[in-house]
Motif scaffolding. Structure first.
Motif, PDB file in Angstrom:
ATOM      1  N   VAL A  31       0.842  -1.202   0.000  1.00 50.06           N
ATOM      2  CA  VAL A  31       0.000   0.000   0.000  1.00 50.06           C
ATOM      3  C   VAL A  31       0.876   1.250   0.000  1.00 50.06           C
ATOM      4  CG1 VAL A  31      -1.637   1.343   1.383  1.00 50.06           C
ATOM      5  CG2 VAL A  31      -1.990  -1.098   1.069  1.00 50.06           C
ATOM      6  N   ALA A  32       1.855   1.292   0.880  1.00 52.05           N
ATOM      7  CA  ALA A  32       2.716   2.475   0.977  1.00 52.05           C
ATOM      8  C   ALA A  32       3.577   2.643  -0.275  1.00 52.05           C
ATOM      9  CB  ALA A  32       3.602   2.373   2.216  1.00 52.05           C
ATOM     10  N   GLY A  33       4.081   1.544  -0.813  1.00 51.32           N
ATOM     11  CA  GLY A  33       4.912   1.626  -2.018  1.00 51.32           C
ATOM     12  C   GLY A  33       4.135   2.102  -3.226  1.00 51.32           C
ATOM     13  N   ASN A  34       2.911   1.607  -3.380  1.00 55.99           N
ATOM     14  CA  ASN A  34       2.088   2.050  -4.512  1.00 55.99           C
ATOM     15  C   ASN A  34       1.670   3.508  -4.363  1.00 55.99           C
ATOM     16  OD1 ASN A  34       2.186  -0.321  -5.976  1.00 55.99           O
ATOM     17  ND2 ASN A  34       0.447  -1.197  -4.900  1.00 55.99           N
ATOM     18  N   PHE A  35       1.417   3.929  -3.137  1.00 55.25           N
ATOM     19  CA  PHE A  35       1.104   5.343  -2.919  1.00 55.25           C
ATOM     20  C   PHE A  35       2.305   6.213  -3.288  1.00 55.25           C
ATOM     21  CE2 PHE A  35       1.400   9.114  -0.230  1.00 55.25           C
ATOM     22  CZ  PHE A  35       0.257   9.784  -0.625  1.00 55.25           C
ATOM     23  N   LEU A  36       3.481   5.798  -2.865  1.00 54.20           N
ATOM     24  CA  LEU A  36       4.679   6.580  -3.163  1.00 54.20           C
ATOM     25  C   LEU A  36       4.941   6.638  -4.660  1.00 54.20           C
ATOM     26  CD1 LEU A  36       7.066   8.145  -2.045  1.00 54.20           C
ATOM     27  CD2 LEU A  36       8.297   5.992  -1.852  1.00 54.20           C
ATOM     28  N   ALA A  37       4.745   5.511  -5.350  1.00 56.72           N
ATOM     29  CA  ALA A  37       4.939   5.497  -6.803  1.00 56.72           C
ATOM     30  C   ALA A  37       3.951   6.449  -7.482  1.00 56.72           C
ATOM     31  CB  ALA A  37       4.777   4.082  -7.337  1.00 56.72           C
ATOM     32  N   GLY A  38       2.702   6.434  -7.032  1.00 55.70           N
ATOM     33  CA  GLY A  38       1.712   7.338  -7.611  1.00 55.70           C
ATOM     34  C   GLY A  38       1.977   8.784  -7.257  1.00 55.70           C
ATOM     35  N   ALA A  39       2.435   9.034  -6.044  1.00 59.50           N
ATOM     36  CA  ALA A  39       2.721  10.408  -5.627  1.00 59.50           C
ATOM     37  C   ALA A  39       3.906  10.983  -6.396  1.00 59.50           C
ATOM     38  CB  ALA A  39       2.996  10.456  -4.131  1.00 59.50           C
ATOM     39  N   LEU A  40       4.864  10.139  -6.732  1.00 53.75           N
ATOM     40  CA  LEU A  40       6.005  10.627  -7.498  1.00 53.75           C
ATOM     41  C   LEU A  40       5.630  10.896  -8.957  1.00 53.75           C
ATOM     42  CD1 LEU A  40       8.871   8.413  -6.065  1.00 53.75           C
ATOM     43  CD2 LEU A  40       8.485  10.848  -5.698  1.00 53.75           C
ATOM     44  N   ARG A  41       4.635  10.174  -9.466  1.00 56.23           N
ATOM     45  CA  ARG A  41       4.199  10.418 -10.841  1.00 56.23           C
ATOM     46  C   ARG A  41       3.337  11.675 -10.941  1.00 56.23           C
ATOM     47  NH1 ARG A  41       2.531   4.413 -12.966  1.00 56.23           N
ATOM     48  NH2 ARG A  41       4.641   3.572 -12.875  1.00 56.23           N
ATOM     49  N   ASN A  42       2.500  11.898  -9.933  1.00 59.26           N
ATOM     50  CA  ASN A  42       1.607  13.054  -9.954  1.00 59.26           C
ATOM     51  C   ASN A  42       1.567  13.682  -8.560  1.00 59.26           C
ATOM     52  OD1 ASN A  42      -0.282  14.943 -10.548  1.00 59.26           O
ATOM     53  ND2 ASN A  42      -1.943  13.498 -11.005  1.00 59.26           N
ATOM     54  N   PRO A  43       2.541  14.533  -8.235  1.00 66.26           N
ATOM     55  CA  PRO A  43       2.626  15.101  -6.886  1.00 66.26           C
ATOM     56  C   PRO A  43       1.427  15.967  -6.505  1.00 66.26           C
ATOM     57  CG  PRO A  43       4.670  15.466  -8.079  1.00 66.26           C
ATOM     58  CD  PRO A  43       3.682  14.933  -9.054  1.00 66.26           C
ATOM     59  N   ALA A  45      -1.710  15.405  -7.039  1.00 63.99           N
ATOM     60  CA  ALA A  45      -2.851  14.591  -6.607  1.00 63.99           C
ATOM     61  C   ALA A  45      -2.553  13.800  -5.332  1.00 63.99           C
ATOM     62  CB  ALA A  45      -3.249  13.628  -7.715  1.00 63.99           C
ATOM     63  N   ALA A  46      -1.316  13.819  -4.869  1.00 62.91           N
ATOM     64  CA  ALA A  46      -0.937  13.017  -3.704  1.00 62.91           C
ATOM     65  C   ALA A  46      -1.631  13.490  -2.429  1.00 62.91           C
ATOM     66  CB  ALA A  46       0.574  13.044  -3.519  1.00 62.91           C
ATOM     67  N   GLY A  47      -1.840  14.774  -2.304  1.00 64.38           N
ATOM     68  CA  GLY A  47      -2.472  15.300  -1.097  1.00 64.38           C
ATOM     69  C   GLY A  47      -3.901  14.812  -0.924  1.00 64.38           C
ATOM     70  N   GLY A  48      -4.602  14.616  -2.016  1.00 66.47           N
ATOM     71  CA  GLY A  48      -5.979  14.163  -1.943  1.00 66.47           C
ATOM     72  C   GLY A  48      -6.107  12.676  -1.661  1.00 66.47           C
ATOM     73  N   GLN A  49      -5.036  11.938  -1.821  1.00 68.05           N
ATOM     74  CA  GLN A  49      -5.075  10.494  -1.627  1.00 68.05           C
ATOM     75  C   GLN A  49      -4.479  10.045  -0.301  1.00 68.05           C
ATOM     76  OE1 GLN A  49      -6.616   8.351  -3.687  1.00 68.05           O
ATOM     77  NE2 GLN A  49      -7.277  10.191  -4.758  1.00 68.05           N
ATOM     78  N   LEU A  53      -4.638   6.390   1.704  1.00 66.65           N
ATOM     79  CA  LEU A  53      -3.429   5.672   2.122  1.00 66.65           C
ATOM     80  C   LEU A  53      -3.565   5.181   3.559  1.00 66.65           C
ATOM     81  CD1 LEU A  53      -0.315   4.957   1.890  1.00 66.65           C
ATOM     82  CD2 LEU A  53       0.050   7.234   2.834  1.00 66.65           C
ATOM     83  N   PHE A  54      -4.004   6.050   4.442  1.00 68.77           N
ATOM     84  CA  PHE A  54      -4.113   5.663   5.848  1.00 68.77           C
ATOM     85  C   PHE A  54      -5.205   4.623   6.071  1.00 68.77           C
ATOM     86  CE2 PHE A  54      -2.047   9.900   6.746  1.00 68.77           C
ATOM     87  CZ  PHE A  54      -0.827   9.329   7.059  1.00 68.77           C
ATOM     88  N   ILE A  55      -6.286   4.704   5.317  1.00 67.12           N
ATOM     89  CA  ILE A  55      -7.346   3.696   5.427  1.00 67.12           C
ATOM     90  C   ILE A  55      -6.825   2.339   4.963  1.00 67.12           C
ATOM     91  CG2 ILE A  55      -9.572   2.978   4.478  1.00 67.12           C
ATOM     92  CD1 ILE A  55     -10.356   5.956   4.520  1.00 67.12           C
TER      93      ILE A  55
END
Length: 78
Positions: A31-43, A45-49, A53-55
């Motif tokens: 979960v954390a790795g996929n979030f980080l990969a997505g956040a690095l691709r689109n910084p 949109a990371a704040g909204g997700q 991530l925590f859920i």
């Protein structure tokens, strides 16, 4: 003889349920790795997700805690 077989089964069951704790750790890492990969691709949109991530981490960790409780119950309560 009968009591020792029951003891053996109890500890084998507790050991098998302990695999759930390891798998939950793998799930949290996923979960954390996929979030980080997505956040690095689109910084932007990371704040909204972050809540998602925590859920996801909470659900994966809850399964590990449940597995730990099953292992404890098998070892000490039965």
């Amino acid at each position: 003889m009968e009591g020792s077989i029951a003891e053996m089964g109890k500890f084998i069951g507790a050991g098998l349920s302990a695999f759930g704790m390891g798998l939950a750790a793998i799930g949290v890492g996923n979960v954390a790795g996929n979030f980080l990969a997505g956040a690095l691709r689109n910084p932007s949109a990371a704040g909204g997700q972050t809540a998602t991530l925590f859920i996801g981490i909470a659900f994966a960790e809850a399964l590990g805690i449940f597995s730990f409780l099953v292992a404890l119950l098998l070892m000490f309560a039965v």
